[in-house]
Design an enzyme around this catalytic site. Structure first.
Site, PDB file in Angstrom:
ATOM      1  N   ASP A  74      59.761  45.876  62.315  1.00 43.61           N
ATOM      2  CA  ASP A  74      58.554  46.046  63.131  1.00 43.61           C
ATOM      3  C   ASP A  74      57.389  46.646  62.360  1.00 43.61           C
ATOM      4  O   ASP A  74      56.457  47.211  62.951  1.00 43.61           O
ATOM      5  CB  ASP A  74      58.853  46.891  64.377  1.00 43.61           C
ATOM      6  CG  ASP A  74      59.747  46.163  65.373  1.00 43.61           C
ATOM      7  OD1 ASP A  74      59.772  44.923  65.337  1.00 43.61           O
ATOM      8  OD2 ASP A  74      60.425  46.841  66.173  1.00 43.61           O
TER       9      ASP A  74
ATOM     10  N   HIS B 213      77.332  53.657  41.630  1.00 44.73           N
ATOM     11  CA  HIS B 213      76.380  52.555  41.506  1.00 44.73           C
ATOM     12  C   HIS B 213      74.940  53.024  41.713  1.00 44.73           C
ATOM     13  O   HIS B 213      74.008  52.222  41.719  1.00 44.73           O
ATOM     14  CB  HIS B 213      76.740  51.473  42.545  1.00 44.73           C
ATOM     15  CG  HIS B 213      75.996  50.192  42.388  1.00 44.73           C
ATOM     16  ND1 HIS B 213      74.993  49.794  43.267  1.00 44.73           N
ATOM     17  CD2 HIS B 213      76.091  49.188  41.477  1.00 44.73           C
ATOM     18  CE1 HIS B 213      74.525  48.615  42.897  1.00 44.73           C
ATOM     19  NE2 HIS B 213      75.161  48.224  41.814  1.00 44.73           N
TER      20      HIS B 213
ATOM     21  N   LYS C 133      71.174  54.741  41.306  1.00 46.04           N
ATOM     22  CA  LYS C 133      70.152  54.687  40.270  1.00 46.04           C
ATOM     23  C   LYS C 133      69.164  55.818  40.513  1.00 46.04           C
ATOM     24  O   LYS C 133      68.399  55.796  41.479  1.00 46.04           O
ATOM     25  CB  LYS C 133      69.392  53.349  40.319  1.00 46.04           C
ATOM     26  CG  LYS C 133      70.292  52.095  40.249  1.00 46.04           C
ATOM     27  CD  LYS C 133      70.642  51.586  41.599  1.00 46.04           C
ATOM     28  CE  LYS C 133      71.220  50.177  41.578  1.00 46.04           C
ATOM     29  NZ  LYS C 133      72.378  49.964  40.759  1.00 46.04           N
TER      30      LYS C 133
ATOM     31  N   HIS D 167      66.377  41.614  42.122  1.00 46.77           N
ATOM     32  CA  HIS D 167      67.366  42.669  42.347  1.00 46.77           C
ATOM     33  C   HIS D 167      66.894  43.683  43.396  1.00 46.77           C
ATOM     34  O   HIS D 167      67.531  44.709  43.611  1.00 46.77           O
ATOM     35  CB  HIS D 167      67.638  43.368  41.004  1.00 46.77           C
ATOM     36  CG  HIS D 167      68.864  44.202  40.972  1.00 46.77           C
ATOM     37  ND1 HIS D 167      68.844  45.554  40.731  1.00 46.77           N
ATOM     38  CD2 HIS D 167      70.161  43.880  41.150  1.00 46.77           C
ATOM     39  CE1 HIS D 167      70.068  46.031  40.741  1.00 46.77           C
ATOM     40  NE2 HIS D 167      70.891  45.044  41.000  1.00 46.77           N
TER      41      HIS D 167
ATOM     42  N   ASP E  75      62.575  67.411  35.373  1.00 44.17           N
ATOM     43  CA  ASP E  75      62.054  68.767  35.586  1.00 44.17           C
ATOM     44  C   ASP E  75      62.145  69.230  37.036  1.00 44.17           C
ATOM     45  O   ASP E  75      61.417  70.163  37.442  1.00 44.17           O
ATOM     46  CB  ASP E  75      60.592  68.867  35.116  1.00 44.17           C
ATOM     47  CG  ASP E  75      60.431  68.677  33.619  1.00 44.17           C
ATOM     48  OD1 ASP E  75      61.432  68.852  32.890  1.00 44.17           O
ATOM     49  OD2 ASP E  75      59.320  68.342  33.176  1.00 44.17           O
TER      50      ASP E  75
ATOM     51  N   LYS F 223      65.994  45.422  47.040  1.00 47.77           N
ATOM     52  CA  LYS F 223      66.581  45.518  48.372  1.00 47.77           C
ATOM     53  C   LYS F 223      65.527  46.116  49.293  1.00 47.77           C
ATOM     54  O   LYS F 223      65.151  47.281  49.142  1.00 47.77           O
ATOM     55  CB  LYS F 223      67.831  46.398  48.390  1.00 47.77           C
ATOM     56  CG  LYS F 223      69.006  45.844  47.583  1.00 47.77           C
ATOM     57  CD  LYS F 223      68.992  46.353  46.171  1.00 47.77           C
ATOM     58  CE  LYS F 223      70.191  45.836  45.399  1.00 47.77           C
ATOM     59  NZ  LYS F 223      70.121  46.183  43.968  1.00 47.77           N
TER      60      LYS F 223
END
Length: 395
Positions: A152, A317, A319, A145, A324, A147
């Site tokens: 370079d 979508h 995450k 999952h 704190d 990405k």
């Protein structure tokens, strides 16, 4: 024996096979999963919350690549924005730039014809996490999952976006798509390069980790952070540590709120000791049963004193876990059991006050585009919740 009993026997046999396959597959997975901790780095970071802005920046950087492009996405669709993306890769391959593209075997929507056209242009292609014997069911559930884009060896991206029209605000049900994606320059890029090459080694059976050309000298940036790769292990521990150490506030943004028992109990304990807990989830859903799976947890948290918000302006979508206002986790992992116990994920812990303030501005905007939920918003649907609970590990 009549047909009914034969059918029952077949179903029972399938259930037994799935159970045995999963248990032994899980045991093998845990025995081989990587558990090393990467060091705290100093890099420069930027954050994107809108697909069009991310793709403009990403595509521009890809076009300027001079030596090598390494890309891993869970999903690359075979649609308009994806073709624009793939055409850039093909042109760079024709120009002599090394291009490697890896996608998840289950998640990707690429057609065989498209893959062949990539290879013909000089792009190296690999599927990650292809199911394999002897634990066919279990291995089909362990998804990559992550990405990762590394250009370079000195510019990188990670976060929640994939490549497809829905992520570019062209889905009639889910637009606008809200997500968080980081762009990185500086010494932390080497960690993302290593993670890509390790996954490439596993998928393509080619080890490029010793090639120093992929690891140029990198200067330190201004923002302290730590890359956290997980493989169906360690994510629960990381989230547990962050929640256990919270003193004043916890903010969770996630499309799927299906925590493990341990993490959920720690959240409830945090509320009891006076920590404010805020959860932001989407109002609309992109998968069946994920909302119903979250309802028992969200009802309990509201009763405990947490604030739960439902995002109204498209699909949420992103995450994020902010504790704190001192440490912020942004990456690919959802706040659910699948990310904690099955998927390969990649997160970034950020320890910089100024950059966390930038993230908080985005979170504040998203809360303003949400409504505060009440218990009545999560009315019990016994059959759906029971079904969702039964398969919550795999949602």
């Amino acid at each position: 024996m009549d047909f009914g009993w034969i059918l029952i026997a077949i179903i029972a046999g399938l259930v037994l096979w799935v159970y045995v396959d999963f248990m032994f597959g899980r045991k093998k997975h845990l025995a081989s999963a990587k558990t090393n901790t990467l060091p705290v780095r100093e890099s420069n970071l930027a954050i994107f919350a809108e697909g069009p802005k991310l793709f403009d920046d990403l595509f521009s950087e890809l076009k300027n690549a001079k030596q090598h492009i390494h890309i891993l996405f869970y999903i690359v669709q075979d649609d308009k924005i994806s073709q624009e993306f793939l055409n850039i890769l093909k042109q760079k391959g024709k120009d002599g730039v090394e291009v490697r593209l890896m996608v998840d075997w289950v998640g990707s929507g690429l057609k065989r014809k498209t893959i062949n056209s990539l290879k013909a242009a000089g792009v190296e292609f690999a599927y990650s996490q292809m199911p394999k014997l002897p634990f066919l069911f279990y291995s089909s559930q362990v998804r990559n999952h992550r990405k990762i884009t590394v250009i370079d060896g000195n510019t990188a991206y990670l976060g929640g976006f994939n490549i497809g029209e829905e992520y570019n605000n062209h889905d009639p049900k889910l637009s606008p798509w809200r997500d968080y994606h980081l762009k990185m320059t500086g010494e932390g890029v080497s960690d993302l390069q290593s993670e890509f090459l390790e996954d490439w080694h596993a998928a393509a059976k080619v080890n490029l980790l010793q090639n120093i050309g992929y690891f140029p000298a990198l200067k330190k940036g201004a923002i302290r952070h730590q890359i956290v790769p997980t493989e169906g292990i360690l994510l629960e521990e990381m989230m547990s540590d962050l929640i256990s150490n919270a003193k004043t506030s916890i903010f969770i943004g996630t499309p799927y709120f299906i925590p493990s028992k341990r993490v959920f109990n720690l959240l409830r304990d945090a509320i009891k000791r006076g920590v404010s807990v805020t959860v932001l989830v989407p109002l609309v859903s992109d998968h069946a049963l994920v909302k119903e799976a979250s309802y028992p947890y969200l009802r309990t948290l509201i009763k405990d004193g947490a604030e739960v918000y439902q995002f109204l302006n498209g699909f949420y979508h992103a995450k994020v876990l902010l504790v704190d206002d001192e440490v912020c986790d942004v990456g690919t992992a959802n706040f659910d059991k699948r990310s904690m116990f099955l998927n390969y994920e990649l997160n970034c812990l950020i320890y910089d006050d100024d950059f966390i303030k930038k993230i908080k501005l985005i979170l504040t905007e998203d809360i303003l585009n949400s409504r505060k939920a009440a218990l009545d918003d999560f009315n019990r649907s016994f059959l759906k919740e029971k079904a969702a609970s039964t398969i919550s590990y795999f949602l």
